[in-house]
Enzyme design. Structure first.
Site, mmCIF file in Angstrom:
data_model
loop_
_atom_site.group_PDB
_atom_site.id
_atom_site.type_symbol
_atom_site.label_atom_id
_atom_site.label_comp_id
_atom_site.label_asym_id
_atom_site.label_seq_id
_atom_site.Cartn_x
_atom_site.Cartn_y
_atom_site.Cartn_z
ATOM 1 N N ASN A 139 -13.227 -2.575 2.095
ATOM 2 C CA ASN A 139 -13.758 -1.701 1.942
ATOM 3 C C ASN A 139 -15.151 -1.615 1.049
ATOM 4 O OD1 ASN A 139 -12.845 -0.701 4.437
ATOM 5 N ND2 ASN A 139 -11.274 0.269 3.379
ATOM 6 N N HIS A 161 -10.754 -5.116 -3.697
ATOM 7 C CA HIS A 161 -8.798 -4.940 -2.618
ATOM 8 C C HIS A 161 -8.702 -5.881 -1.781
ATOM 9 C CE1 HIS A 161 -9.694 -0.933 -2.841
ATOM 10 N NE2 HIS A 161 -9.021 -1.050 -1.553
ATOM 11 N N GLY A 197 -15.468 3.421 3.627
ATOM 12 C CA GLY A 197 -13.818 3.849 3.524
ATOM 13 C C GLY A 197 -12.809 3.548 1.702
ATOM 14 N N GLN A 198 -14.674 2.978 0.603
ATOM 15 C CA GLN A 198 -13.294 1.844 0.179
ATOM 16 C C GLN A 198 -13.036 4.521 -1.067
ATOM 17 O OE1 GLN A 198 -15.693 -0.577 -3.133
ATOM 18 N NE2 GLN A 198 -14.052 -0.431 -3.745
ATOM 19 N N SER A 199 -11.760 3.876 -1.305
ATOM 20 C CA SER A 199 -11.549 5.126 -2.703
ATOM 21 C C SER A 199 -10.956 4.729 -3.891
ATOM 22 C CB SER A 199 -10.654 5.886 -1.986
ATOM 23 O OG SER A 199 -9.288 4.887 -1.301
ATOM 24 N N ASP A 254 0.893 -0.935 -0.183
ATOM 25 C CA ASP A 254 0.141 -0.266 0.222
ATOM 26 C C ASP A 254 1.199 1.021 -0.263
ATOM 27 O OD1 ASP A 254 -3.204 1.034 0.960
ATOM 28 O OD2 ASP A 254 -1.815 1.954 1.082
ATOM 29 N N HIS A 310 -7.313 -5.644 1.422
ATOM 30 C CA HIS A 310 -6.294 -5.233 2.871
ATOM 31 C C HIS A 310 -5.410 -5.759 3.419
ATOM 32 C CE1 HIS A 310 -6.665 -0.571 2.338
ATOM 33 N NE2 HIS A 310 -8.230 -1.144 1.658
HETATM 34 P P1 DGP Z 1 -9.891 1.901 0.402
HETATM 35 O O1 DGP Z 1 -9.720 2.946 0.806
HETATM 36 O O2 DGP Z 1 -10.598 0.917 0.837
HETATM 37 O O3 DGP Z 1 -10.106 2.024 -1.234
HETATM 38 O O4 DGP Z 1 -8.099 1.074 -0.138
HETATM 39 C C1 DGP Z 1 -6.685 2.613 -0.660
HETATM 40 C C2 DGP Z 1 -5.455 1.620 -0.331
HETATM 41 O O5 DGP Z 1 -4.942 1.964 -2.073
HETATM 42 C C3 DGP Z 1 -5.325 3.445 0.424
HETATM 43 O O6 DGP Z 1 -4.944 2.489 1.283
HETATM 44 C C4 DGP Z 1 -3.927 3.761 -0.688
HETATM 45 C C5 DGP Z 1 -4.106 2.870 -1.829
HETATM 46 N N1 DGP Z 1 -3.356 3.217 -2.621
HETATM 47 C C6 DGP Z 1 -4.273 4.422 -3.582
HETATM 48 N N2 DGP Z 1 -3.921 3.956 -4.931
HETATM 49 C C7 DGP Z 1 -2.919 3.855 -4.889
HETATM 50 C C8 DGP Z 1 -1.196 3.597 -5.593
HETATM 51 O O7 DGP Z 1 -1.589 3.772 -6.829
HETATM 52 N N3 DGP Z 1 -0.904 2.305 -5.206
HETATM 53 C C9 DGP Z 1 -0.433 1.718 -4.245
HETATM 54 N N4 DGP Z 1 0.529 1.122 -3.934
HETATM 55 N N5 DGP Z 1 -1.662 1.666 -3.234
HETATM 56 C C10 DGP Z 1 -2.296 2.900 -3.526
#
Ligand code: DGP
Length: 115
Positions: A88, A101, A94-96, A32, A103
């Site tokens: 999420n 995915h 909290g999904q962004s 992450d 975690h």
């Molecule tokens: P969520 O909030 O559950 O959708 O988690 C998204 C996660 O993805 C967050 O912990 C940050 C990570 N993330 C977002 N953009 C990138 C990226 O470009 N590369 C990596 N390695 N992680 C990313």
């Protein structure tokens, strides 16, 4: 979201930088960008699925593989004695990033309930 624009699709295809620690025909695991614990790995299906709310019966095999790889990553990262898997789904939860995915968080004590 078009697949061409999805950042996790681009990581899976090797078009965007990421620390990939495992990849097979079905799933990819990478670190992450914004870690919330000493070990914070994201495990994603290679095929674009936007979230759990979109999964179909035909996705069952790849969803199972996410857990098989979670175990493998936990062992590889030496956190198999205690780790948390979080998925999420939807902005309120909290999904962004709208590519499903898991975690994998480990390396520290965690509280319950989650925030
Ligand atoms: P969520 O909030 O559950 O959708 O988690 C998204 C996660 O993805 C967050 O912990 C940050 C990570 N993330 C977002 N953009 C990138 C990226 O470009 N590369 C990596 N390695 N992680 C990313």
């Amino acid at each position: 979201m078009r697949k061409q624009d999805c950042v996790f699709c681009r990581i899976v295809r090797g078009e965007a930088p990421a620390q990939i620690i495992y990849q097979d025909e079905q799933v990819t695991a990478f670190r992450d960008l914004n870690p919330q614990s000493p070990t914070h790995v994201l495990i994603v299906p290679n095929r674009h699925i936007s979230g759990v709310a979109e999964v179909d019966q035909e996705d069952a095999a790849v969803l199972g593989q996410l857990f098989v790889v979670a175990r493998r990553v936990a062992e590889q990262e030496h956190v198999a004695d205690g780790f948390r898997l979080v998925v999420n789904n939807g902005r309120p939860a909290g999904q962004s990033v709208f590519h499903l995915h898991v975690h994998l968080l480990g390396g520290r004590a965690m509280g319950w309930p989650p925030g």
